[in-house]
Write a protein that holds these residues in place. Structure first.
Motif, PDB file in Angstrom:
ATOM      1  N   LEU A 197       0.824  -1.206   0.000  1.00  0.00           N
ATOM      2  CA  LEU A 197       0.000   0.000   0.000  1.00  0.00           C
ATOM      3  C   LEU A 197       0.861   1.259   0.000  1.00  0.00           C
ATOM      4  N   THR A 198       1.922   1.253   0.791  1.00  0.00           N
ATOM      5  CA  THR A 198       2.837   2.397   0.798  1.00  0.00           C
ATOM      6  C   THR A 198       3.441   2.598  -0.586  1.00  0.00           C
ATOM      7  N   HIS A 199       3.827   1.492  -1.218  1.00  0.00           N
ATOM      8  CA  HIS A 199       4.369   1.564  -2.584  1.00  0.00           C
ATOM      9  C   HIS A 199       3.333   2.168  -3.536  1.00  0.00           C
ATOM     10  N   TYR A 200       2.088   1.712  -3.424  1.00  0.00           N
ATOM     11  CA  TYR A 200       1.016   2.243  -4.272  1.00  0.00           C
ATOM     12  C   TYR A 200       0.865   3.756  -4.073  1.00  0.00           C
ATOM     13  N   LEU A 201       0.853   4.203  -2.826  1.00  0.00           N
ATOM     14  CA  LEU A 201       0.655   5.620  -2.538  1.00  0.00           C
ATOM     15  C   LEU A 201       1.808   6.470  -3.064  1.00  0.00           C
ATOM     16  N   ARG A 202       3.028   5.963  -2.946  1.00  0.00           N
ATOM     17  CA  ARG A 202       4.182   6.697  -3.481  1.00  0.00           C
ATOM     18  C   ARG A 202       4.124   6.771  -5.009  1.00  0.00           C
ATOM     19  N   ARG A 203       3.723   5.667  -5.622  1.00  0.00           N
ATOM     20  CA  ARG A 203       3.555   5.685  -7.080  1.00  0.00           C
ATOM     21  C   ARG A 203       2.482   6.688  -7.485  1.00  0.00           C
ATOM     22  N   ALA A 204       1.390   6.704  -6.739  1.00  0.00           N
ATOM     23  CA  ALA A 204       0.290   7.627  -7.047  1.00  0.00           C
ATOM     24  C   ALA A 204       0.769   9.075  -6.983  1.00  0.00           C
ATOM     25  N   GLU A 205       1.609   9.401  -6.001  1.00  0.00           N
ATOM     26  CA  GLU A 205       2.159  10.752  -5.887  1.00  0.00           C
ATOM     27  C   GLU A 205       2.993  11.104  -7.121  1.00  0.00           C
ATOM     28  N   LEU A 206       3.803  10.147  -7.580  1.00  0.00           N
ATOM     29  CA  LEU A 206       4.639  10.403  -8.762  1.00  0.00           C
ATOM     30  C   LEU A 206       3.773  10.570 -10.006  1.00  0.00           C
ATOM     31  N   ILE A 207       2.752   9.734 -10.147  1.00  0.00           N
ATOM     32  CA  ILE A 207       1.844   9.864 -11.299  1.00  0.00           C
ATOM     33  C   ILE A 207       1.173  11.234 -11.286  1.00  0.00           C
ATOM     34  N   ASP A 208       0.719  11.673 -10.120  1.00  0.00           N
ATOM     35  CA  ASP A 208       0.095  12.998 -10.022  1.00  0.00           C
ATOM     36  C   ASP A 208       1.070  14.107 -10.410  1.00  0.00           C
ATOM     37  N   SER A 209       2.312  13.966  -9.989  1.00  0.00           N
ATOM     38  CA  SER A 209       3.312  14.983 -10.328  1.00  0.00           C
ATOM     39  C   SER A 209       3.531  15.047 -11.837  1.00  0.00           C
ATOM     40  N   ILE A 210       3.610  13.874 -12.482  1.00  0.00           N
ATOM     41  CA  ILE A 210       3.791  13.842 -13.941  1.00  0.00           C
ATOM     42  C   ILE A 210       2.568  14.413 -14.644  1.00  0.00           C
ATOM     43  N   ARG A 211       1.393  14.056 -14.166  1.00  0.00           N
ATOM     44  CA  ARG A 211       0.153  14.585 -14.755  1.00  0.00           C
ATOM     45  C   ARG A 211       0.146  16.108 -14.701  1.00  0.00           C
ATOM     46  N   LEU A 212       0.558  16.636 -13.560  1.00  0.00           N
ATOM     47  CA  LEU A 212       0.546  18.088 -13.379  1.00  0.00           C
ATOM     48  C   LEU A 212       1.548  18.769 -14.308  1.00  0.00           C
ATOM     49  N   VAL A 213       2.741  18.189 -14.418  1.00  0.00           N
ATOM     50  CA  VAL A 213       3.770  18.768 -15.287  1.00  0.00           C
ATOM     51  C   VAL A 213       3.313  18.763 -16.746  1.00  0.00           C
ATOM     52  N   LEU A 214       2.677  17.680 -17.174  1.00  0.00           N
ATOM     53  CA  LEU A 214       2.219  17.586 -18.567  1.00  0.00           C
ATOM     54  C   LEU A 214       1.142  18.611 -18.896  1.00  0.00           C
ATOM     55  N   ARG A 215       0.524  19.173 -17.864  1.00  0.00           N
ATOM     56  CA  ARG A 215      -0.522  20.181 -18.079  1.00  0.00           C
ATOM     57  C   ARG A 215      -0.025  21.607 -17.837  1.00  0.00           C
ATOM     58  N   SER A 216       1.218  21.739 -17.399  1.00  0.00           N
ATOM     59  CA  SER A 216       1.753  23.067 -17.117  1.00  0.00           C
ATOM     60  C   SER A 216       2.462  23.626 -18.355  1.00  0.00           C
ATOM     61  N   LYS A 217       2.728  24.932 -18.317  1.00  0.00           N
ATOM     62  CA  LYS A 217       3.396  25.566 -19.453  1.00  0.00           C
ATOM     63  C   LYS A 217       4.878  25.212 -19.501  1.00  0.00           C
ATOM     64  N   SER A 218       5.449  24.927 -18.361  1.00  0.00           N
ATOM     65  CA  SER A 218       6.865  24.589 -18.294  1.00  0.00           C
ATOM     66  C   SER A 218       7.035  23.135 -17.868  1.00  0.00           C
ATOM     67  N   CYS A 219       7.881  22.407 -18.592  1.00  0.00           N
ATOM     68  CA  CYS A 219       8.121  20.993 -18.283  1.00  0.00           C
ATOM     69  C   CYS A 219       9.548  20.773 -17.787  1.00  0.00           C
ATOM     70  N   LYS A 220      10.141  21.825 -17.199  1.00  0.00           N
ATOM     71  CA  LYS A 220      11.534  21.706 -16.767  1.00  0.00           C
ATOM     72  C   LYS A 220      11.731  20.668 -15.676  1.00  0.00           C
ATOM     73  N   SER A 221      10.716  20.462 -14.878  1.00  0.00           N
ATOM     74  CA  SER A 221      10.866  19.518 -13.760  1.00  0.00           C
ATOM     75  C   SER A 221      10.640  18.071 -14.168  1.00  0.00           C
ATOM     76  N   LEU A 222      10.245  17.841 -15.418  1.00  0.00           N
ATOM     77  CA  LEU A 222       9.956  16.474 -15.840  1.00  0.00           C
ATOM     78  C   LEU A 222      11.172  15.557 -15.759  1.00  0.00           C
ATOM     79  N   PRO A 223      12.377  15.968 -16.200  1.00  0.00           N
ATOM     80  CA  PRO A 223      13.536  15.056 -16.100  1.00  0.00           C
ATOM     81  C   PRO A 223      13.800  14.583 -14.671  1.00  0.00           C
ATOM     82  N   ASP A 224      13.637  15.466 -13.693  1.00  0.00           N
ATOM     83  CA  ASP A 224      13.852  15.059 -12.302  1.00  0.00           C
ATOM     84  C   ASP A 224      12.839  13.996 -11.878  1.00  0.00           C
ATOM     85  N   LEU A 225      11.600  14.174 -12.309  1.00  0.00           N
ATOM     86  CA  LEU A 225      10.560  13.197 -11.965  1.00  0.00           C
ATOM     87  C   LEU A 225      10.851  11.839 -12.608  1.00  0.00           C
ATOM     88  N   LEU A 226      11.326  11.879 -13.857  1.00  0.00           N
ATOM     89  CA  LEU A 226      11.571  10.630 -14.576  1.00  0.00           C
ATOM     90  C   LEU A 226      12.808   9.898 -14.058  1.00  0.00           C
TER      91      LEU A 226
END
Length: 649
Positions: A32-61
């Motif tokens: 469950l902890t693994h699932y929740l951490r993955r969910a946080e990362l997915i949300d972060s990627i979703r947010l970056v893909l919708r923002s005007k700047s994608c500079k933080s994407l490499p760090d997330l990946l």
């Protein structure tokens, strides 16, 4: 190599293996902890893909959490095809990541739904060329993707190739082609696909009839659509929330509110959870002057005002829920986008497998907003009845949540399917104490699922003692319930009980339908109990039920399988007297059985009947044991075809 050098080499390999295991070991205390951490990362990627700047994407990946699961769901929830392609391009700079079938299929689905035909074809070409070692494409994948792009020619070409490679193609392939023709205004072609489906032995399912109902409604044939919808229970076809929704919306639009009230009552009986589209229709009905009729319905059907959908970004293969998938994008202003938290009920249920105090503590700390719909989705995806039961009991005490008829029916049918009669009895007693009324469909499903888990005594108890929990039952629904019980008893080889229940049914003036008789006759014929089969056939005659070609077909096949070709021959003669003929497969089986028993003259007569068989519509031969009669299929086909033939004629 001497022994000392070999020993050192083995020790070095052991150390390396230990280091590898240490490096890749699961760093999380539970799934469950693994699932929740993955969910946080997915949300972060979703947010970056919708923002005007994608500079933080490499760090997330570059996160250690990045894996095919995260990428698959990030792609599925991408706001458009360009952002999905950008994510895939960015992944090329991540050395430890390799695409899998799930990530590539997620990308293909996004491209298809966005109408990116050239990019989709390019991706398919790369898959076929072996660029992605772990990815494969099936004919059904191609049909679904091409259908999403609206490329009718590609769908049909793929379907023909599929048909050439496999003698029996799946029902969903017919559904896709039928839907495509309907959407493109090719009405007669859509009707022809349904005819071919039946004639070629495919079994129409709920989605087949959803396509048909939507086709009729979009063409202005509302009454034929509701007529077909009313036949579905006869064929034991599950009526879905989507079917209810499109019909309710259409009848509200036509201001035929009497039909709306009838549909809503049947929806309660079927235990279907209403979607947001239906809420809109009911509000419109309320505005039209039916405040008293709709106020109670809206309160009962939508008791939870905290959240209207769970914001799942997953593909949902249950069409009951398709209408409510919500990606949860909520724009704040031009600079910021806020998203509902990503949530995948299936992955969450999988993460809860190891139910323990530690997992419970983590789950409570996650602060999920538990709604009826979310709880139902999670319950649906459990594989262990014990875990499902633990979750069901735990969530009952969560702030703001109260179990209702929808969550209760979900868990109780799941438990019955797994044979957990003691849990089912506990719930039923609580339901009885609290005065809750279960939908009729739930009682029937419990009886059906006790057949799956081979628990005849529990099924009899529910039928005899617990069916009052669903209130008054119509004569037709009681016939369906008796039929479910009889089917369960035969699955459990409780033959004498089945005959007793059948006799009780008839004494209560509940006449079995032709599917029930066919199922019983087939069961006893396979067991070699010819006397009971003949008794059943006499009961068919006495009850006024007209035997159809499928009932004769069932008898012929059953007699042949238990090596009673002489009896199969008599059934064949009865068919001929009614101007009916068996289909090719049944005829061939009968010929082979007659030859085996030395009845060459009879075998020749049956073989020569093949020419006559060409004059018989395949429709009159199609049926399915316990579920569909050929008469029902013929009726549905006639309603569907005449709705369009009347226009062209």
């Amino acid at each position: 190599m001497n022994l000392s050098r070999l020993s050192r080499a083995i020790n070095q390999c052991s150390i390396i293996n230990q280091q590898i295991r240490f490096f890749v070991r699961d760093p999380f205390p539970n799934k469950l902890t693994h699932y929740l951490r993955r969910a946080e990362l997915i949300d972060s990627i979703r947010l970056v893909l919708r923002s005007k700047s994608c500079k933080s994407l490499p760090d997330l990946l570059n996160s250690r959490l990045l894996d095919p699961f995260v990428v698959t769901h990030a792609l599925r929830s991408a706001p458009n095809a360009d952002s999905a392609l950008f994510l895939v391009e960015s992944l090329k700079s991540v050395p430890h990541f390799a695409h899998t079938q799930s990530t590539i299929h997620a990308l293909a689905t996004v491209l298809a739904r966005s109408g990116k035909t050239s990019e989709l074809r390019s991706l398919i070409g790369e898959i076929n060329a072996g660029r992605y070692d772990n990815a494969r494409v099936s004919f059904m994948n191609l049909m679904q993707w091409y259908a999403a792009t609206g490329d009718a020619e590609a769908v049909l070409d793929t379907w023909e190739e599929y048909r050439r490679s496999d003698k029996r193609v799946c029902t969903e392939s017919y559904n896709i082609v039928m839907s495509l023709y309907a959407q493109n205004g090719k009405d007669l072609e859509a009707v022809e696909i349904f005819y071919r489906m039946i004639g070629e032995g495919a079994i129409p399912n709920s989605r087949t009839y959803t396509v048909m109902i939507e086709h009729l409604i979009s063409s202005g044939h509302l009454d034929p659509a509701i007529e077909i919808f009313s036949v579905l229970p006869l064929m034991r076809i599950k009526r879905t929330s989507k079917q209810y929704s499109v019909l309710v919306n259409e009848f509200v639009g036509a201001q035929r509110f009497d039909k709306v009230k009838t549909l809503l009552n049947e929806m309660r009986i079927d235990g279907k959870f209403p979607g947001s589209a239906m809420r809109t229709a009911l509000l419109h009905m309320q505005e039209s002057g039916f405040a008293q009729e709709t106020e109670e319905l809206l309160r009962e059907m939508f008791p939870d005002e905290r959240i209207k959908s769970i914001g799942s970004c997953t593909d949902d293969d249950d069409e009951d829920d398709d209408e409510d998938v919500d990606h949860g994008d909520v724009p704040i202003d031009n600079e910021e986008v806020r998203l509902k938290p990503w949530l995948d009920p299936k992955a969450l249920a999988n993460a809860l497998k190891g139910w323990s105090p530690e997992v419970v503590s983590t789950l409570e700390g996650a602060n999920f907003v538990w709604t009826t719909r979310l709880v139902c989705k999670v319950l649906r995806d459990f594989s262990s009845p014990e875990t499902a039961w633990n979750f069901f009991c735990w969530v009952a005490y969560q702030p703001g949540f109260t179990h209702d008829v929808y969550t209760v029916q979900r868990i109780i049918t799941f438990l019955a399917r797994h044979g957990k009669a003691e849990f089912v009895d506990t719930l039923i007693n609580k339901i009885r104490c609290e005065g809750m009324e279960l939908p009729f469909s739930t009682i029937r499903l419990i009886v059906d699922f006790y057949g799956v888990s081979k628990n005849a005594d529990a099924a009899l108890k529910v039928f005899n003692d617990d069916r009052p929990l669903c209130g008054s039952i119509t004569k037709f629904n009681l016939m369906l319930l008796y039929s479910s019980l009889l089917r369960t008893l035969t699955k459990c080889n409780r033959n004498s009980d089945a005959i007793d229940v059948l006799e009780e049914m008839i004494l209560n003036r509940i006449c079995p339908d032709i599917q029930t008789f066919s199922g019983l006759m087939y069961h006893f014929a396979l067991q070699g109990d010819i006397k009971t089969v003949q008794k059943l056939f006499t009961m068919v005659r006495q009850s006024g039920v007209e035997p159809d070609a499928y009932m004769f077909k069932v008898l012929i096949q059953a007699y042949c399988k238990c090596e009673r070709a002489a009896l199969a021959w008599r059934v064949f003669e009865d068919m001929r007297n009614l101007n009916l003929m068996p289909d090719t497969a049944t005829r061939d089986m009968l010929v082979k059985s007659l030859w085996k028993e030395g009845k060459r003259k009879e075998a020749a007569i049956v073989e020569e009947s093949g020419e006559e068989n060409n004059k018989v519509l395949p429709l009159v031969l199609r049926g399915h044991i316990w579920t569909v009669s050929s008469a029902d299929l013929t009726r549905v086909y006639n309603i569907y075809s005449k709705s369009f033939l009347s226009i062209t004629g």
